[in-house]
Scaffold this motif. Structure first.
Motif, PDB file in Angstrom:
ATOM      1  N   GLY A   1      -5.167  34.734  16.045  1.00  0.00           N
ATOM      2  CA  GLY A   1      -4.072  33.624  16.161  1.00  0.00           C
ATOM      3  C   GLY A   1      -4.081  32.691  15.158  1.00  0.00           C
ATOM      4  N   VAL A   2      -5.288  32.388  14.623  1.00  0.00           N
ATOM      5  CA  VAL A   2      -5.590  31.318  13.661  1.00  0.00           C
ATOM      6  C   VAL A   2      -5.341  32.119  12.261  1.00  0.00           C
ATOM      7  N   THR A   3      -5.619  33.294  12.103  1.00  0.00           N
ATOM      8  CA  THR A   3      -5.257  34.158  10.817  1.00  0.00           C
ATOM      9  C   THR A   3      -3.741  34.366  10.612  1.00  0.00           C
ATOM     10  N   ALA A   4      -2.990  34.663  11.660  1.00  0.00           N
ATOM     11  CA  ALA A   4      -1.630  34.857  11.760  1.00  0.00           C
ATOM     12  C   ALA A   4      -1.038  33.409  11.521  1.00  0.00           C
ATOM     13  N   GLY A   5      -1.435  32.153  12.103  1.00  0.00           N
ATOM     14  CA  GLY A   5      -1.040  31.150  11.715  1.00  0.00           C
ATOM     15  C   GLY A   5      -0.989  30.602  10.353  1.00  0.00           C
ATOM     16  N   THR A   6      -2.337  30.862   9.879  1.00  0.00           N
ATOM     17  CA  THR A   6      -2.240  30.588   8.389  1.00  0.00           C
ATOM     18  C   THR A   6      -1.577  31.256   7.512  1.00  0.00           C
ATOM     19  N   ILE A   7      -1.362  32.668   7.735  1.00  0.00           N
ATOM     20  CA  ILE A   7      -0.319  33.400   6.830  1.00  0.00           C
ATOM     21  C   ILE A   7       1.066  32.860   6.983  1.00  0.00           C
ATOM     22  N   ALA A   8       1.393  32.570   8.070  1.00  0.00           N
ATOM     23  CA  ALA A   8       2.795  32.190   8.607  1.00  0.00           C
ATOM     24  C   ALA A   8       3.186  30.904   7.765  1.00  0.00           C
ATOM     25  N   TYR A   9       2.096  29.880   7.646  1.00  0.00           N
ATOM     26  CA  TYR A   9       2.094  28.741   6.960  1.00  0.00           C
ATOM     27  C   TYR A   9       2.361  28.812   5.573  1.00  0.00           C
ATOM     28  N   SER A  10       1.212  29.715   4.952  1.00  0.00           N
ATOM     29  CA  SER A  10       1.445  30.022   3.652  1.00  0.00           C
ATOM     30  C   SER A  10       2.598  30.606   2.956  1.00  0.00           C
TER      31      SER A  10
ATOM     32  N   LEU B   1      -8.750  34.499  19.396  1.00  0.00           N
ATOM     33  CA  LEU B   1      -8.429  33.190  18.584  1.00  0.00           C
ATOM     34  C   LEU B   1      -8.493  33.332  17.176  1.00  0.00           C
ATOM     35  N   TYR B   2      -9.537  34.136  16.709  1.00  0.00           N
ATOM     36  CA  TYR B   2      -9.588  34.599  15.130  1.00  0.00           C
ATOM     37  C   TYR B   2      -8.108  35.184  14.708  1.00  0.00           C
TER      38      TYR B   2
ATOM     39  N   MET C   1     -18.540  39.813  27.527  1.00  0.00           N
ATOM     40  CA  MET C   1     -17.618  40.732  27.099  1.00  0.00           C
ATOM     41  C   MET C   1     -16.197  39.942  26.893  1.00  0.00           C
ATOM     42  N   MET C   2     -15.975  39.187  27.974  1.00  0.00           N
ATOM     43  CA  MET C   2     -14.711  38.382  27.990  1.00  0.00           C
ATOM     44  C   MET C   2     -14.662  37.281  26.624  1.00  0.00           C
ATOM     45  N   GLY C   3     -15.991  36.813  26.650  1.00  0.00           N
ATOM     46  CA  GLY C   3     -15.884  35.809  25.542  1.00  0.00           C
ATOM     47  C   GLY C   3     -15.748  36.531  24.015  1.00  0.00           C
ATOM     48  N   LYS C   4     -16.164  37.594  23.758  1.00  0.00           N
ATOM     49  CA  LYS C   4     -15.837  38.369  22.367  1.00  0.00           C
ATOM     50  C   LYS C   4     -14.466  38.514  22.510  1.00  0.00           C
ATOM     51  N   SER C   5     -13.761  38.934  23.289  1.00  0.00           N
ATOM     52  CA  SER C   5     -12.305  39.067  23.181  1.00  0.00           C
ATOM     53  C   SER C   5     -11.614  38.063  22.922  1.00  0.00           C
ATOM     54  N   LEU C   6     -12.093  36.883  23.687  1.00  0.00           N
ATOM     55  CA  LEU C   6     -11.402  35.433  23.629  1.00  0.00           C
ATOM     56  C   LEU C   6     -11.676  34.859  22.129  1.00  0.00           C
TER      57      LEU C   6
END
Length: 57
Positions: free
Chosen positions: A13-22, A10-11, A1-6
């Motif tokens: 965070g990566v998506t938000a970072g990619t959007i901010a960078y672009s 993570l996804y 359960m914890m692995g799925k939320s982790l």
């Protein structure tokens, strides 16, 4: 359960970072285009003023 939320976090965070960078790259490109257009406009205006002064002579 914890692995799925982790992994979901993570996804997200990566998506938000990619959007901010672009978005930051797009703003930088827009600045460069604006400077280039302004430079061209100044050169064209200078050329126009030179031609106008030649006509008035």
């Amino acid at each position: 359960m914890m692995g799925k939320s982790l992994i979901t976090g993570l996804y997200a965070g990566v998506t938000a970072g990619t959007i901010a960078y672009s978005l930051s790259r797009k703003a930088l490109r827009g600045k460069r285009k604006l400077k280039a257009r302004a430079g061209r406009a100044l050169k064209n205006m200078s050329s126009f003023m030179d031609e106008l002064s030649d006509i008035m002579k």
